[in-house]
Scaffold this active site. Structure first.
Site, PDB file in Angstrom:
ATOM      1  N   GLU A   1       0.834  -1.216   0.000  1.00 55.23           N
ATOM      2  CA  GLU A   1       0.000   0.000   0.000  1.00 55.23           C
ATOM      3  C   GLU A   1       0.864   1.260   0.000  1.00 55.23           C
ATOM      4  O   GLU A   1       0.848   2.062   0.937  1.00 55.23           O
ATOM      5  CB  GLU A   1      -0.948   0.007   1.209  1.00 55.23           C
ATOM      6  CG  GLU A   1      -1.913  -1.152   1.177  1.00 55.23           C
ATOM      7  CD  GLU A   1      -3.067  -1.045   2.173  1.00 55.23           C
ATOM      8  OE1 GLU A   1      -4.114  -1.618   1.917  1.00 55.23           O
ATOM      9  OE2 GLU A   1      -2.892  -0.396   3.216  1.00 55.23           O
TER      10      GLU A   1
ATOM     11  N   GLU B   1      -5.440  -8.338  -1.139  1.00 54.27           N
ATOM     12  CA  GLU B   1      -6.142  -8.167   0.138  1.00 54.27           C
ATOM     13  C   GLU B   1      -7.592  -7.853  -0.152  1.00 54.27           C
ATOM     14  O   GLU B   1      -7.894  -7.025  -1.007  1.00 54.27           O
ATOM     15  CB  GLU B   1      -5.577  -7.000   0.962  1.00 54.27           C
ATOM     16  CG  GLU B   1      -4.267  -7.263   1.632  1.00 54.27           C
ATOM     17  CD  GLU B   1      -3.820  -6.100   2.516  1.00 54.27           C
ATOM     18  OE1 GLU B   1      -4.680  -5.430   3.114  1.00 54.27           O
ATOM     19  OE2 GLU B   1      -2.605  -5.875   2.585  1.00 54.27           O
TER      20      GLU B   1
HETATM   21  C1  BGP Z   1      -4.496  -2.851   4.883  1.00 50.95           C
HETATM   22  C2  BGP Z   1      -3.181  -3.368   5.339  1.00 50.95           C
HETATM   23  C3  BGP Z   1      -3.210  -4.614   6.125  1.00 50.95           C
HETATM   24  C4  BGP Z   1      -4.477  -4.907   6.870  1.00 50.95           C
HETATM   25  C5  BGP Z   1      -5.738  -4.414   6.216  1.00 50.95           C
HETATM   26  C6  BGP Z   1      -6.973  -4.419   7.094  1.00 50.95           C
HETATM   27  O1  BGP Z   1      -4.431  -1.469   4.894  1.00 50.95           O
HETATM   28  O2  BGP Z   1      -2.297  -3.580   4.246  1.00 50.95           O
HETATM   29  O3  BGP Z   1      -2.029  -4.677   6.861  1.00 50.95           O
HETATM   30  O4  BGP Z   1      -4.395  -4.756   8.208  1.00 50.95           O
HETATM   31  O5  BGP Z   1      -5.610  -3.142   5.662  1.00 50.95           O
HETATM   32  O6  BGP Z   1      -6.985  -3.295   7.917  1.00 50.95           O
HETATM   33  P1  BGP Z   1      -7.224  -3.373   9.469  1.00 50.95           P
HETATM   34  O7  BGP Z   1      -6.223  -4.316   9.997  1.00 50.95           O
HETATM   35  O8  BGP Z   1      -7.052  -1.996   9.994  1.00 50.95           O
HETATM   36  O9  BGP Z   1      -8.621  -3.872   9.639  1.00 50.95           O
END
Ligand code: BGP
Length: 477
Positions: free
Chosen positions: A179, A372
């Site tokens: 990201e 993701e």
């Molecule tokens: C993205 C990241 C992840 C992950 C995901 C979910 O931004 O790359 O590392 O955590 O989001 O977000 P969160 O963990 O805040 O629910």
């Protein structure tokens, strides 16, 4: 015609959100370790509150996380049981180079990942490795100011030289920066940037971004030199921004918001700073520290594929009176009245995934990889640790259907799909454990209590059937 025969189904994690073992076998401290759970987390990860070490007032969930450092064999066996074709994980930079600027790597850290990758291959699982998933050795932050300093490019190059050689033949899919656009929204978590009073934040962010873009091009260059079979991708926090209305001012505002994100991928995929960015940065008085050879480097080493995370679409309006912000993946957006939301306020928009995929494919004409996607939810296990998580199945089924539509109806070339957090892990945004994404439940709570026992949720068998049918069977069982 469905998904490709070699479609890479799997799941994705990040070292700091699951490994724990923060000080084991020579590992050095990193920015991601000192991000506390609780109210101060957001100020720390955005670079507003200085936190360079642990204190006694906060709980630091990454120290132990779900202790995958010691459970990885058990966890990968469960991934294998689900039929994973790939497992996306990140290496912790400070396991390999504890301080970041050493000449020689830490053998114990290198060995840990070698063992882990070999464990994946036992089950026919292809590792997909994120070189940097938000982590930066703390020493590089304290001594050099993190990515605002061009020296980081050289340290990252050392890391790449070591890992591409060491893991040649056992890893062939790589992502350079998770990201990458997160540098604009959570600059300490994304790039180790803490801002001194009076500092021009935006100047620092784009200086650091330039360094990361150079580092990404160098990584791509070395990866291809070491092994022509290597495939390197960029990684964007995606999710198209919609105009709130058809008012042309809203439409323009949305176009600008999308460009803010695409800027990074434009450089990584097309190999040059786009005209709109050069103009916008110049208007703001921001200078990019271009040196001789930078333009040629960026142009010569573009990525092989475009990977991205997708949780939600976003919405924007040019009307300053508009209120009703909703939560989003760190960066907030206006509430879209047509969409439902998760318990954390992330709006649920499966068609938005198809829209985002089409936009990315139209723009870059390179293979895409969804690395993701998933639903963070509160799970209530029974005494055996079983969770009937039909809500998670519903979310994923709708998103996988939208993904298939983009491939089958629109002709998008898609390499694979790794949902976020196949095993419950620490939330990046909040530091919570109770925001769970997994097919596998982990007995651990927000305060660090629990046995760490792993158990299968209902979605475990569902995803197994999805993979076995290459996405043809999506019905809930
Ligand atoms: C993205 C990241 C992840 C992950 C995901 C979910 O931004 O790359 O590392 O955590 O989001 O977000 P969160 O963990 O805040 O629910």
């Amino acid at each position: 015609m469905g998904l490709r025969n070699d479609f890479l189904w799997g799941g994705a994690t990040a070292a700091n959100q699951c490994e724990g073992g923060y000080d084991e076998d020579g590992r050095g401290l990193a920015n991601v370790d000192v991000a506390p759970a609780g109210a101060d987390r957001i100020s720390v990860i955005t670079g507003e509150m200085k936190m360079y070490d642990f204190d006694n007032q906060h709980f630091y969930p990454a120290k132990k996380a779900i202790d995958m450092y010691h459970h990885y064999k058990e966890d990968i066996a469960l991934f294998g049981e689900m039929g994973f074709k790939t497992y996306r994980l990140s290496i912790a930079w400070s396991r390999i180079f504890p301080k970041g600027d050493e000449a020689e790597p830490n053998e114990a850290g290198l060995q840990f990942y070698e063992d882990l990758f070999k464990e994946c291959h036992k089950y026919g699982i292809e590792p997909l490795v994120t070189i940097t998933h938000f982590d930066c050795p703390m020493h590089l932050i304290e001594k050099y100011g993190a990515w605002r300093n061009r020296k980081l490019v050289g340290f990252y190059e050392n890391l790449c030289n070591v890992i591409f050689r060491r893991y040649k033949g056992i890893v062939k899919y790589w992502l350079t920066f998770n990201e990458i656009n997160m540098i604009l929204h959570a600059p300490f978590m994304g790039a180790g940037l803490y801002f001194e009073a009076g500092e021009n934040k935006e100047q620092t962010q784009y200086t650091a971004a330039h360094h990361e873009l150079l580092a990404s091009a160098i990584a791509t260059k070395i990866a291809h030199e070491v092994d022509p079979n290597n495939k390197v991708g960029c990684m964007l926090a995606a999710g198209s921004t919609y105009p709130y209305t058809c008012n042309p001012n809203d439409v323009w505002k949305a176009a600008e918001a999308n460009r803010e994100a695409y800027f990074f991928i434009d450089v990584q995929s097309r190999g040059r700073y786009p005209a709109y960015a050069l103009k916008a940065l110049a208007r703001k008085g921001i200078t990019i520290p271009f040196m001789d050879g930078d333009a040629e480097l960026l142009a010569a080493h573009t990525v092989d594929f475009i990977s991205f995370s997708y949780y939600s679409s976003r919405c924007t309006s040019a009307d300053p009176e508009m209120s009703g912000n909703t939560e989003g993946n760190i960066f907030a957006s206006l509430k879209n009245p047509y969409l439902d939301a998760s318990e954390w306020g992330w709006q649920i928009d499966p068609l938005g995934l198809r829209i985002t995929m089409n936009e990315l494919y139209d723009r870059y004409e390179k293979p895409l990889f969804i690395v993701e996607n998933g639903l963070g939810a509160i799970d209530t296990p029974d005494e055996n640790g079983y969770v009937a998580d039909d809500y998670r199945i519903d979310y994923m089924r709708a998103h996988i259907q939208a993904m298939k539509d983009a491939v089958e109806l629109d002709g998008v070339d898609l390499l694979g799909y790794t949902m976020w957090g196949p095993i419950d892990l620490v939330s990046a945004g909040t530091g919570e454990m109770k925001k769970r994404y997994g097919f596998i439940y982990v007995d651990r709570d927000n305060e660090g209590n629990g046995t760490l026992r792993r158990s299968k949720k209902k979605s475990f068998e569902w995803y197994k059937a999805v993979i076995a049918s290459n996405g043809e069977i999506l019905e809930n069982l």
